[in-house]
Design a protein around this motif. Structure first.
Motif, short mmCIF file in Angstrom:
data_model
loop_
_atom_site.label_atom_id
_atom_site.label_comp_id
_atom_site.label_asym_id
_atom_site.label_seq_id
_atom_site.Cartn_x
_atom_site.Cartn_y
_atom_site.Cartn_z
N ASP A 65 -4.80 -1.68 8.40
CA ASP A 65 -4.96 -0.93 7.16
C ASP A 65 -3.68 -0.69 6.38
O ASP A 65 -3.69 -0.07 5.32
CB ASP A 65 -5.63 0.42 7.46
N GLY A 66 -2.53 -1.16 6.91
CA GLY A 66 -1.26 -0.92 6.22
C GLY A 66 -0.74 0.49 6.39
O GLY A 66 0.29 0.84 5.80
N VAL A 67 -1.43 1.32 7.20
CA VAL A 67 -1.01 2.70 7.44
C VAL A 67 -0.62 2.88 8.90
O VAL A 67 0.51 3.25 9.22
CB VAL A 67 -2.13 3.69 7.06
N PHE A 68 -1.56 2.59 9.81
CA PHE A 68 -1.24 2.67 11.24
C PHE A 68 -0.19 1.64 11.62
O PHE A 68 0.67 1.89 12.46
CB PHE A 68 -2.52 2.47 12.05
N VAL A 69 -0.26 0.47 10.99
CA VAL A 69 0.77 -0.56 11.15
C VAL A 69 1.21 -1.03 9.77
O VAL A 69 0.46 -0.91 8.80
CB VAL A 69 0.24 -1.76 11.98
N ASP A 70 2.41 -1.59 9.69
CA ASP A 70 2.94 -2.04 8.40
C ASP A 70 2.48 -3.46 8.08
O ASP A 70 3.28 -4.36 7.85
CB ASP A 70 4.47 -1.98 8.41
N ASN A 71 1.19 -3.63 8.07
CA ASN A 71 0.61 -4.93 7.75
C ASN A 71 -0.84 -4.70 7.37
O ASN A 71 -1.42 -3.65 7.69
CB ASN A 71 0.71 -5.87 8.95
N MET A 72 -1.44 -5.67 6.70
CA MET A 72 -2.85 -5.57 6.32
C MET A 72 -3.52 -6.90 6.66
O MET A 72 -2.91 -7.96 6.50
CB MET A 72 -3.00 -5.26 4.83
N ALA A 73 -4.76 -6.82 7.14
CA ALA A 73 -5.45 -8.06 7.50
C ALA A 73 -6.94 -7.85 7.68
O ALA A 73 -7.38 -6.76 8.07
CB ALA A 73 -4.86 -8.64 8.78
N MET A 74 -7.70 -8.87 7.38
CA MET A 74 -9.08 -9.11 7.77
C MET A 74 -10.08 -8.03 7.36
O MET A 74 -10.41 -7.12 8.13
CB MET A 74 -9.17 -9.37 9.28
N GLY A 75 -10.55 -8.15 6.12
CA GLY A 75 -11.58 -7.26 5.62
C GLY A 75 -12.97 -7.73 6.02
O GLY A 75 -13.14 -8.81 6.61
N PRO A 76 -14.00 -6.93 5.70
CA PRO A 76 -15.38 -7.27 6.10
C PRO A 76 -15.87 -8.62 5.61
O PRO A 76 -16.55 -9.33 6.34
CB PRO A 76 -16.20 -6.12 5.49
N TYR A 77 -15.54 -8.99 4.36
CA TYR A 77 -16.05 -10.26 3.83
C TYR A 77 -15.51 -11.45 4.61
O TYR A 77 -16.22 -12.43 4.85
CB TYR A 77 -15.70 -10.40 2.34
N ILE A 78 -14.26 -11.37 5.02
CA ILE A 78 -13.67 -12.47 5.80
C ILE A 78 -14.37 -12.58 7.15
O ILE A 78 -14.75 -13.68 7.58
CB ILE A 78 -12.16 -12.23 6.00
N LEU A 79 -14.58 -11.45 7.81
CA LEU A 79 -15.22 -11.49 9.13
C LEU A 79 -16.70 -11.87 9.03
O LEU A 79 -17.24 -12.48 9.95
CB LEU A 79 -15.04 -10.16 9.84
N GLU A 80 -17.34 -11.52 7.94
CA GLU A 80 -18.72 -11.97 7.73
C GLU A 80 -18.78 -13.49 7.67
O GLU A 80 -19.66 -14.11 8.28
CB GLU A 80 -19.27 -11.38 6.43
N GLU A 81 -17.84 -14.09 6.93
CA GLU A 81 -17.79 -15.55 6.83
C GLU A 81 -17.50 -16.19 8.17
O GLU A 81 -18.09 -17.21 8.54
CB GLU A 81 -16.73 -15.96 5.81
#
Length: 220
Positions: A37-53
Protein backbone atom coordinates in the motif's frame (compact mmCIF):
# COMPACT_ATOMS: atom_id res chain seq x y z
CA UNK A 1 5.63 -31.64 2.99
CA UNK A 2 7.07 -28.78 0.95
CA UNK A 3 6.08 -26.75 -2.07
CA UNK A 4 7.27 -23.74 -4.03
CA UNK A 5 5.37 -20.48 -4.43
CA UNK A 6 6.42 -18.22 -7.30
CA UNK A 7 6.51 -14.51 -6.44
CA UNK A 8 4.60 -13.16 -9.41
CA UNK A 9 5.70 -9.59 -8.63
CA UNK A 10 9.18 -10.63 -9.81
CA UNK A 11 7.94 -11.99 -13.14
CA UNK A 12 7.98 -10.15 -16.47
CA UNK A 13 4.96 -7.88 -15.99
CA UNK A 14 4.71 -7.17 -19.72
CA UNK A 15 4.31 -10.86 -20.53
CA UNK A 16 2.33 -12.21 -17.58
CA UNK A 17 0.22 -14.65 -19.58
CA UNK A 18 3.34 -16.33 -20.95
CA UNK A 19 4.91 -16.30 -17.49
CA UNK A 20 1.85 -18.01 -16.02
CA UNK A 21 1.97 -20.69 -18.71
CA UNK A 22 5.63 -21.40 -17.95
CA UNK A 23 4.94 -21.54 -14.20
CA UNK A 24 2.15 -24.05 -14.80
CA UNK A 25 4.55 -26.20 -16.85
CA UNK A 26 6.94 -26.04 -13.87
CA UNK A 27 4.14 -27.36 -11.63
CA UNK A 28 4.44 -24.41 -9.29
CA UNK A 29 2.42 -25.02 -6.13
CA UNK A 30 1.27 -21.45 -5.45
CA UNK A 31 1.44 -17.96 -6.91
CA UNK A 32 2.65 -15.58 -4.22
CA UNK A 33 1.07 -12.16 -4.79
CA UNK A 34 2.37 -9.18 -2.84
CA UNK A 35 -0.16 -6.43 -2.22
CA UNK A 36 1.61 -3.29 -0.95
CA UNK A 37 0.00 0.00 0.00
CA UNK A 38 2.99 2.37 0.07
CA UNK A 39 2.40 2.94 3.81
CA UNK A 40 3.40 -0.24 5.65
CA UNK A 41 6.23 -0.59 3.13
CA UNK A 42 7.79 1.98 0.80
CA UNK A 43 6.47 0.35 -2.32
CA UNK A 44 3.16 -0.26 -4.09
CA UNK A 45 2.04 -3.33 -6.00
CA UNK A 46 -0.75 -5.55 -7.27
CA UNK A 47 -4.27 -4.16 -7.12
CA UNK A 48 -7.49 -6.20 -7.43
CA UNK A 49 -7.81 -5.85 -11.22
CA UNK A 50 -4.34 -7.29 -11.78
CA UNK A 51 -4.99 -10.26 -9.51
CA UNK A 52 -8.39 -10.85 -11.11
CA UNK A 53 -6.66 -11.15 -14.49
CA UNK A 54 -4.04 -13.47 -13.05
CA UNK A 55 -6.70 -15.66 -11.45
CA UNK A 56 -8.59 -15.92 -14.75
CA UNK A 57 -5.47 -16.98 -16.64
CA UNK A 58 -4.03 -19.70 -14.41
CA UNK A 59 -5.00 -22.79 -12.49
CA UNK A 60 -2.29 -22.17 -9.89
CA UNK A 61 -3.82 -21.22 -6.52
CA UNK A 62 -3.15 -17.68 -5.33
CA UNK A 63 -1.33 -16.87 -2.11
CA UNK A 64 -1.92 -13.18 -1.32
CA UNK A 65 0.41 -11.37 1.07
CA UNK A 66 -1.04 -8.12 2.40
CA UNK A 67 1.94 -5.90 3.22
CA UNK A 68 -0.44 -3.14 4.27
CA UNK A 69 -1.85 -1.19 7.16
CA UNK A 70 -5.61 -1.69 7.77
CA UNK A 71 -5.49 -5.31 6.52
CA UNK A 72 -9.23 -5.84 6.99
CA UNK A 73 -9.90 -3.18 4.35
CA UNK A 74 -7.76 -5.10 1.87
CA UNK A 75 -9.21 -8.49 2.80
CA UNK A 76 -12.64 -7.20 1.82
CA UNK A 77 -11.18 -5.78 -1.38
CA UNK A 78 -9.56 -9.07 -2.46
CA UNK A 79 -11.86 -11.75 -0.98
CA UNK A 80 -13.96 -12.04 -4.15
CA UNK A 81 -10.89 -13.29 -6.03
CA UNK A 82 -11.00 -16.43 -3.85
CA UNK A 83 -7.29 -17.01 -3.28
CA UNK A 84 -6.22 -20.11 -1.40
CA UNK A 85 -4.43 -18.04 1.26
CA UNK A 86 -4.41 -14.47 2.48
CA UNK A 87 -1.56 -13.49 4.81
CA UNK A 88 -1.79 -10.33 6.90
CA UNK A 89 0.76 -8.78 9.22
CA UNK A 90 0.33 -9.08 12.96
CA UNK A 91 2.16 -5.74 13.21
CA UNK A 92 -0.75 -3.87 11.58
CA UNK A 93 -3.76 -5.90 12.71
CA UNK A 94 -6.14 -4.34 15.22
CA UNK A 95 -8.24 -7.48 15.64
CA UNK A 96 -6.59 -10.68 14.35
CA UNK A 97 -9.44 -12.95 15.54
CA UNK A 98 -12.01 -10.91 13.60
CA UNK A 99 -9.89 -10.92 10.46
CA UNK A 100 -9.18 -14.65 10.69
CA UNK A 101 -12.90 -15.33 11.14
CA UNK A 102 -13.73 -13.16 8.10
CA UNK A 103 -11.31 -15.13 5.91
CA UNK A 104 -12.75 -18.45 7.12
CA UNK A 105 -16.27 -17.26 6.30
CA UNK A 106 -15.10 -16.44 2.77
CA UNK A 107 -13.53 -19.89 2.31
CA UNK A 108 -9.99 -18.50 2.38
CA UNK A 109 -7.23 -20.05 4.48
CA UNK A 110 -5.93 -17.44 6.94
CA UNK A 111 -2.22 -16.85 7.39
CA UNK A 112 -0.33 -14.54 9.75
CA UNK A 113 2.75 -12.72 8.49
CA UNK A 114 5.69 -11.76 10.68
CA UNK A 115 8.43 -9.27 9.80
CA UNK A 116 12.04 -10.12 10.77
CA UNK A 117 12.17 -7.79 13.77
CA UNK A 118 8.86 -8.95 15.31
CA UNK A 119 9.12 -11.58 18.07
CA UNK A 120 7.35 -14.93 17.84
CA UNK A 121 5.53 -14.09 21.08
CA UNK A 122 3.28 -11.73 19.09
CA UNK A 123 1.60 -14.62 17.27
CA UNK A 124 1.69 -17.51 19.76
CA UNK A 125 -1.93 -17.23 20.90
CA UNK A 126 -3.14 -17.18 17.28
CA UNK A 127 -1.30 -20.32 16.15
CA UNK A 128 -4.34 -22.64 16.54
CA UNK A 129 -6.49 -20.26 14.47
CA UNK A 130 -4.51 -20.07 11.23
CA UNK A 131 -3.50 -22.47 8.46
CA UNK A 132 -0.15 -20.91 7.66
CA UNK A 133 2.51 -18.55 9.00
CA UNK A 134 4.42 -16.30 6.60
CA UNK A 135 7.85 -15.73 8.12
CA UNK A 136 9.66 -12.93 6.31
CA UNK A 137 13.40 -13.50 5.93
CA UNK A 138 13.86 -9.96 4.59
CA UNK A 139 12.00 -6.74 5.34
CA UNK A 140 8.81 -6.72 3.25
CA UNK A 141 8.64 -4.35 0.31
CA UNK A 142 11.48 -4.96 -2.13
CA UNK A 143 13.12 -7.93 -3.84
CA UNK A 144 16.87 -8.47 -3.80
CA UNK A 145 17.58 -7.89 -0.11
CA UNK A 146 20.11 -10.10 1.73
CA UNK A 147 18.77 -13.04 3.71
CA UNK A 148 18.34 -12.23 7.41
CA UNK A 149 19.92 -15.20 9.21
CA UNK A 150 18.61 -14.05 12.59
CA UNK A 151 15.23 -15.38 11.45
CA UNK A 152 16.59 -18.93 11.82
CA UNK A 153 16.52 -18.48 15.61
CA UNK A 154 12.94 -17.31 15.30
CA UNK A 155 12.06 -20.49 13.40
CA UNK A 156 13.68 -22.61 16.10
CA UNK A 157 11.57 -20.86 18.73
CA UNK A 158 8.42 -21.16 16.64
CA UNK A 159 8.97 -24.88 16.17
CA UNK A 160 8.93 -25.41 19.94
CA UNK A 161 5.33 -24.22 19.97
CA UNK A 162 4.31 -26.02 16.79
CA UNK A 163 5.57 -29.40 18.05
CA UNK A 164 2.94 -29.24 20.79
CA UNK A 165 0.11 -28.86 18.27
CA UNK A 166 -1.86 -31.71 16.70
CA UNK A 167 -2.45 -29.79 13.45
CA UNK A 168 0.18 -27.05 13.27
CA UNK A 169 0.01 -24.35 10.59
CA UNK A 170 2.39 -24.51 7.66
CA UNK A 171 5.49 -22.34 7.70
CA UNK A 172 6.00 -20.20 4.60
CA UNK A 173 9.30 -18.35 4.12
CA UNK A 174 9.84 -15.37 1.84
CA UNK A 175 12.96 -13.36 1.06
CA UNK A 176 16.09 -14.43 -0.85
CA UNK A 177 15.01 -18.06 -0.94
CA UNK A 178 17.47 -20.01 -3.09
CA UNK A 179 19.77 -23.04 -3.21
CA UNK A 180 21.96 -21.51 -0.46
CA UNK A 181 19.19 -20.70 2.01
CA UNK A 182 16.69 -23.51 1.36
CA UNK A 183 18.69 -26.24 3.19
CA UNK A 184 18.83 -24.38 6.51
CA UNK A 185 15.16 -23.43 6.21
CA UNK A 186 14.24 -27.04 5.49
CA UNK A 187 16.17 -28.11 8.59
CA UNK A 188 13.89 -25.80 10.54
CA UNK A 189 10.67 -27.24 9.11
CA UNK A 190 9.73 -24.64 6.52
CA UNK A 191 7.00 -25.95 4.20
CA UNK A 192 6.35 -23.28 1.55
CA UNK A 193 9.26 -21.54 -0.19
CA UNK A 194 8.59 -18.28 -2.03
CA UNK A 195 10.86 -18.03 -5.07
CA UNK A 196 11.70 -14.62 -6.49
CA UNK A 197 14.57 -13.08 -8.39
CA UNK A 198 17.38 -14.96 -6.64
CA UNK A 199 16.18 -18.44 -7.58
CA UNK A 200 13.56 -18.28 -10.33
CA UNK A 201 13.01 -14.96 -12.11
CA UNK A 202 16.63 -14.29 -13.02
CA UNK A 203 18.87 -14.36 -16.07
CA UNK A 204 20.33 -17.80 -15.33
CA UNK A 205 19.88 -20.30 -18.14
CA UNK A 206 17.07 -22.82 -17.97
CA UNK A 207 13.29 -22.83 -17.93
CA UNK A 208 11.27 -22.33 -14.76
CA UNK A 209 10.61 -26.06 -14.79
CA UNK A 210 14.34 -26.83 -14.91
CA UNK A 211 15.11 -24.36 -12.13
CA UNK A 212 12.43 -25.78 -9.85
CA UNK A 213 13.54 -29.34 -10.59
CA UNK A 214 17.07 -28.36 -9.56
CA UNK A 215 15.81 -26.86 -6.29
CA UNK A 216 13.68 -29.93 -5.63
CA UNK A 217 16.84 -32.04 -5.43
CA UNK A 218 17.79 -30.11 -2.28
CA UNK A 219 15.07 -31.99 -0.40
CA UNK A 220 16.23 -35.47 -1.37
Amino acid sequence: MYQFAASIMCADQMNLKKELTELEKAETGLLHCDVMDGVFVDNMAMGPYILEEIKENTSIPLDIHLATVTPFKYMKMFAHIKPKYISFHIETSENPEKEIEFLREKGISPSLALSPETPVSEIVKFLPLVDMLLIMTVNPGFAGQPFNYSVIEKLKELNIYLKEMENPPLIEVDGNINEKTIPILYENNANVYVLGTSALFNTASGTYKEKIEKLTKLFI
